[in-house]
Design a protein around this motif. Sequence first.
Motif, PDB file in Angstrom:
ATOM      1  N   GLY A  58       0.719  -1.245   0.152  1.00  0.00           N
ATOM      2  CA  GLY A  58      -0.038  -0.022   0.177  1.00  0.00           C
ATOM      3  C   GLY A  58       0.980   1.402   0.079  1.00  0.00           C
ATOM      4  O   GLY A  58       2.217   1.278  -0.119  1.00  0.00           O
ATOM      5  N   GLY A  59      -0.014   2.410   0.042  1.00  0.00           N
ATOM      6  CA  GLY A  59       0.722   3.800  -0.035  1.00  0.00           C
ATOM      7  C   GLY A  59       1.671   3.899   1.259  1.00  0.00           C
ATOM      8  O   GLY A  59       2.828   4.449   0.971  1.00  0.00           O
ATOM      9  N   ILE A  60       1.317   3.293   2.282  1.00  0.00           N
ATOM     10  CA  ILE A  60       2.193   3.370   3.460  1.00  0.00           C
ATOM     11  C   ILE A  60       3.272   2.254   3.443  1.00  0.00           C
ATOM     12  O   ILE A  60       4.374   2.296   3.689  1.00  0.00           O
ATOM     13  N   GLY A  61       2.446   0.899   3.224  1.00  0.00           N
ATOM     14  CA  GLY A  61       3.476  -0.235   3.212  1.00  0.00           C
ATOM     15  C   GLY A  61       4.584  -0.276   2.491  1.00  0.00           C
ATOM     16  O   GLY A  61       5.707  -0.684   2.756  1.00  0.00           O
ATOM     17  N   VAL A  77      -0.067  -0.938  15.482  1.00  0.00           N
ATOM     18  CA  VAL A  77      -1.004  -0.828  14.813  1.00  0.00           C
ATOM     19  C   VAL A  77      -1.124   0.508  13.936  1.00  0.00           C
ATOM     20  O   VAL A  77      -1.199   1.513  14.634  1.00  0.00           O
ATOM     21  N   ILE A  78      -1.085   0.772  12.758  1.00  0.00           N
ATOM     22  CA  ILE A  78      -1.049   1.953  11.900  1.00  0.00           C
ATOM     23  C   ILE A  78      -2.764   2.199  11.497  1.00  0.00           C
ATOM     24  O   ILE A  78      -3.029   3.518  11.374  1.00  0.00           O
ATOM     25  N   SER A  79      -3.200   1.207  10.878  1.00  0.00           N
ATOM     26  CA  SER A  79      -4.561   1.287  10.246  1.00  0.00           C
ATOM     27  C   SER A  79      -5.714   2.303  11.160  1.00  0.00           C
ATOM     28  O   SER A  79      -5.829   1.801  12.551  1.00  0.00           O
ATOM     29  N   ASN A  80      -6.166   3.115  10.548  1.00  0.00           N
ATOM     30  CA  ASN A  80      -7.262   3.931  11.420  1.00  0.00           C
ATOM     31  C   ASN A  80      -8.696   3.585  11.338  1.00  0.00           C
ATOM     32  O   ASN A  80      -9.077   2.468  10.642  1.00  0.00           O
ATOM     33  N   PRO A  81      -9.480   3.810  12.288  1.00  0.00           N
ATOM     34  CA  PRO A  81      -8.966   4.634  13.395  1.00  0.00           C
ATOM     35  C   PRO A  81      -8.222   4.034  14.500  1.00  0.00           C
ATOM     36  O   PRO A  81      -8.691   3.104  15.304  1.00  0.00           O
ATOM     37  N   GLY A 111      -5.327  -1.417   5.284  1.00  0.00           N
ATOM     38  CA  GLY A 111      -6.872  -1.069   5.386  1.00  0.00           C
ATOM     39  C   GLY A 111      -7.208   0.202   4.376  1.00  0.00           C
ATOM     40  O   GLY A 111      -6.072   0.771   3.688  1.00  0.00           O
ATOM     41  N   VAL A 112      -8.253   0.800   4.433  1.00  0.00           N
ATOM     42  CA  VAL A 112      -8.454   1.773   3.558  1.00  0.00           C
ATOM     43  C   VAL A 112      -8.146   3.099   4.182  1.00  0.00           C
ATOM     44  O   VAL A 112      -8.171   3.640   5.407  1.00  0.00           O
ATOM     45  N   PRO A 113      -7.698   3.977   3.485  1.00  0.00           N
ATOM     46  CA  PRO A 113      -7.393   5.573   3.987  1.00  0.00           C
ATOM     47  C   PRO A 113      -8.497   6.410   3.452  1.00  0.00           C
ATOM     48  O   PRO A 113      -9.320   6.111   2.879  1.00  0.00           O
ATOM     49  N   TYR A 121       3.560  -8.828   3.514  1.00  0.00           N
ATOM     50  CA  TYR A 121       2.435  -9.504   3.228  1.00  0.00           C
ATOM     51  C   TYR A 121       1.387  -8.387   2.581  1.00  0.00           C
ATOM     52  O   TYR A 121       1.425  -7.265   3.268  1.00  0.00           O
ATOM     53  N   ASP A 122       0.612  -8.594   1.465  1.00  0.00           N
ATOM     54  CA  ASP A 122      -0.533  -7.902   1.063  1.00  0.00           C
ATOM     55  C   ASP A 122      -1.634  -8.857   0.628  1.00  0.00           C
ATOM     56  O   ASP A 122      -1.284  -9.755  -0.039  1.00  0.00           O
ATOM     57  N   ILE A 123      -2.758  -8.485   0.438  1.00  0.00           N
ATOM     58  CA  ILE A 123      -3.847  -9.209  -0.429  1.00  0.00           C
ATOM     59  C   ILE A 123      -3.519  -9.183  -1.943  1.00  0.00           C
ATOM     60  O   ILE A 123      -4.002 -10.149  -2.564  1.00  0.00           O
TER      61      ILE A 123
HETATM   62  N1  LIG Z   1      -1.563   5.746  12.523  1.00  0.00           N
HETATM   63  C1  LIG Z   1      -1.067   6.763  11.664  1.00  0.00           C
HETATM   64  O1  LIG Z   1      -0.675   7.913  11.913  1.00  0.00           O
HETATM   65  C2  LIG Z   1      -1.711   6.698  10.432  1.00  0.00           C
HETATM   66  C3  LIG Z   1      -1.252   7.900   9.238  1.00  0.00           C
HETATM   67  C4  LIG Z   1      -1.486   7.538   8.034  1.00  0.00           C
HETATM   68  C5  LIG Z   1      -2.516   6.558   7.383  1.00  0.00           C
HETATM   69  N2  LIG Z   1      -2.895   5.824   8.675  1.00  0.00           N
HETATM   70  C6  LIG Z   1      -3.927   4.502   8.243  1.00  0.00           C
HETATM   71  O2  LIG Z   1      -3.373   3.596   7.595  1.00  0.00           O
HETATM   72  C7  LIG Z   1      -4.015   2.878   6.707  1.00  0.00           C
HETATM   73  C8  LIG Z   1      -3.352   2.446   5.263  1.00  0.00           C
HETATM   74  O3  LIG Z   1      -3.193   3.752   4.500  1.00  0.00           O
HETATM   75  P1  LIG Z   1      -2.484   3.572   3.144  1.00  0.00           P
HETATM   76  O4  LIG Z   1      -2.528   5.205   2.443  1.00  0.00           O
HETATM   77  O5  LIG Z   1      -1.174   3.098   3.218  1.00  0.00           O
HETATM   78  O6  LIG Z   1      -3.710   2.876   2.314  1.00  0.00           O
HETATM   79  P2  LIG Z   1      -3.444   2.021   0.772  1.00  0.00           P
HETATM   80  O7  LIG Z   1      -4.925   1.877   0.323  1.00  0.00           O
HETATM   81  O8  LIG Z   1      -2.614   2.522  -0.004  1.00  0.00           O
HETATM   82  O9  LIG Z   1      -2.921   0.670   1.327  1.00  0.00           O
HETATM   83  C9  LIG Z   1      -3.609  -0.306   2.017  1.00  0.00           C
HETATM   84  C10 LIG Z   1      -2.989  -1.510   1.652  1.00  0.00           C
HETATM   85  O10 LIG Z   1      -3.828  -2.454   2.511  1.00  0.00           O
HETATM   86  C11 LIG Z   1      -3.666  -3.858   1.681  1.00  0.00           C
HETATM   87  N3  LIG Z   1      -4.768  -4.590   2.428  1.00  0.00           N
HETATM   88  C12 LIG Z   1      -6.136  -4.361   2.568  1.00  0.00           C
HETATM   89  N4  LIG Z   1      -6.895  -5.320   3.175  1.00  0.00           N
HETATM   90  C13 LIG Z   1      -5.811  -6.129   3.585  1.00  0.00           C
HETATM   91  C14 LIG Z   1      -5.636  -7.319   4.130  1.00  0.00           C
HETATM   92  N5  LIG Z   1      -6.772  -7.996   4.804  1.00  0.00           N
HETATM   93  N6  LIG Z   1      -4.590  -8.064   4.369  1.00  0.00           N
HETATM   94  C15 LIG Z   1      -3.374  -7.486   4.118  1.00  0.00           C
HETATM   95  N7  LIG Z   1      -3.458  -6.014   3.368  1.00  0.00           N
HETATM   96  C16 LIG Z   1      -4.572  -5.811   2.994  1.00  0.00           C
HETATM   97  C17 LIG Z   1      -4.080  -3.235   0.499  1.00  0.00           C
HETATM   98  O11 LIG Z   1      -4.203  -4.219  -0.601  1.00  0.00           O
HETATM   99  C18 LIG Z   1      -3.455  -2.046   0.178  1.00  0.00           C
HETATM  100  O12 LIG Z   1      -2.277  -2.533  -0.423  1.00  0.00           O
HETATM  101  C19 LIG Z   1      -5.400   3.536   6.596  1.00  0.00           C
HETATM  102  O13 LIG Z   1      -6.251   3.120   7.370  1.00  0.00           O
HETATM  103  C20 LIG Z   1      -4.761   4.912   6.884  1.00  0.00           C
HETATM  104  O14 LIG Z   1      -5.798   5.872   7.499  1.00  0.00           O
HETATM  105  C21 LIG Z   1      -2.576   5.829   9.750  1.00  0.00           C
END
Ligand SMILES: NC(=O)c1ccc[n+]([C@@H]2O[C@H](COP(=O)([O-])OP(=O)(O)OC[C@H]3O[C@@H](n4cnc5c(N)ncnc54)[C@H](O)[C@@H]3O)[C@@H](O)[C@H]2O)c1
Length: 342
Positions: free
Chosen positions: A34-37, A140-144, A102-104, A56-58
């Motif tokens: 993903g964008g962060i990953g 855990v980074i995924s929001n909320p 997760g979704v952003p 790992y990613d889906i």
């Molecule tokens: N904690 C923080 O400070 C902070 C900062 C920024 C973003 N976030 C959160 O991080 C999350 C990810 O953001 P992003 O920009 O990388 O999103 P993104 O959509 O770019 O990437 C998410 C990745 O997760 C993968 N994914 C989805 N379901 C999955 C599963 N069951 N198993 C494994 N992978 C799976 C997707 O395929 C995708 O590659 C969001 O929820 C966002 O709100 C948190």
Amino acid sequence: MFAARRALTGAVQRRAFTASARDLSKVTVLGAAGGIGQPLSLLLKLNPRVTDLALYDIRGGPGVAADISHINTKSKVTGYDPTPTGLASALKGAEIVLIPAGVPRKPGMTRDDLFNTNASIVRDLAKAAAESAPDANILVISNPVNSTVPIVAEIFKAKGVYNPKRLFGVTTLDVVRASRFVSELKNTDPVDENITVIGGHSGVTIVPLFSQSSHPDLVGDATLLNRVQFGGDEVVKAKDGAGSATLSMAMAGARFAESLLKAAQGEKGVVEPTFVDSPLYKDQGIDFFASKVELGPNGVEKIHDVGKLSGEEQKLLDACLADLKKVNISKGVAFVAENPGK
Ligand SMILES: NC(=O)c1ccc[n+]([C@@H]2O[C@H](COP(=O)([O-])OP(=O)(O)OC[C@H]3O[C@@H](n4cnc5c(N)ncnc54)[C@H](O)[C@@H]3O)[C@@H](O)[C@H]2O)c1
Ligand SMILES: O=C(O)C[C@H](O)C(=O)O
């Protein structure tokens, strides 16, 4: 004589354990494509403390892994798809598991609007982690975050492997932003700015403590406060539908992982604010709270209390606690109770 030999053998075994813990640090990223990953995985590949990197990613895990594996640092990189054994193999033996899956947000959304989608993603990944890496540090980074961290705790409790010292909501980006924004105002080097941010990771639950910094005059600067509390919105708006912070978050996640690895490898005095199972406000029914946490080989070593606050900061903390209690934490706990999943 025998006792002395036993003691010596024990000492050698302990040393061997410490040495192997030092030599082998497997880090797993769930949501690595993903964008962060992706940038997070890149930064972890550049970290010499990481010996094994499992991505790992889906979709797209092996591709990102193949790309990153060509970088000429020592660590081994492996990529995993959601095959029947993919997730378990990615997790097995991990010392640190970072979850940015997760979704952003898109403009107009709150982090809470992500709950319906991300809660079940985090729940299912937590189940896999509880089964395959029950002793890992879970980041855990995924929001909320204020709700996803309690979800992970509930799953680990249900599996009988919950260790509150090894579960962290990553709030480092708030600290990184606060330091940067202050340095812009004060014309200082941001690395010299160390702003403590307590509470949680959304809107009014983000409480920066400028009174404890070298710039107490910034308490009451409403523009700065708003920028720290709603820094995420600034990025969501600028990306205009293409997601939220990814690059700064990758840096923040890599920094937190590096702090944990340093502490695990014996460095003392490693302190990071992070959202953990905390005793500080349990008497008010709030089980998780971010404050400065000293990290150690067992994860959480010591949870610092919030220290002396200005009157204004106390009001911000009161608003934060009300939000954490009313909405965020109980929502995560209730979700697992009502949707235990498979
Ligand atoms: N904690 C923080 O400070 C902070 C900062 C920024 C973003 N976030 C959160 O991080 C999350 C990810 O953001 P992003 O920009 O990388 O999103 P993104 O959509 O770019 O990437 C998410 C990745 O997760 C993968 N994914 C989805 N379901 C999955 C599963 N069951 N198993 C494994 N992978 C799976 C997707 O395929 C995708 O590659 C969001 O929820 C966002 O709100 C948190
Ligand atoms: O704002 C978001 O939705 C992403 C993240 O929590 C952030 O603070 O940038």
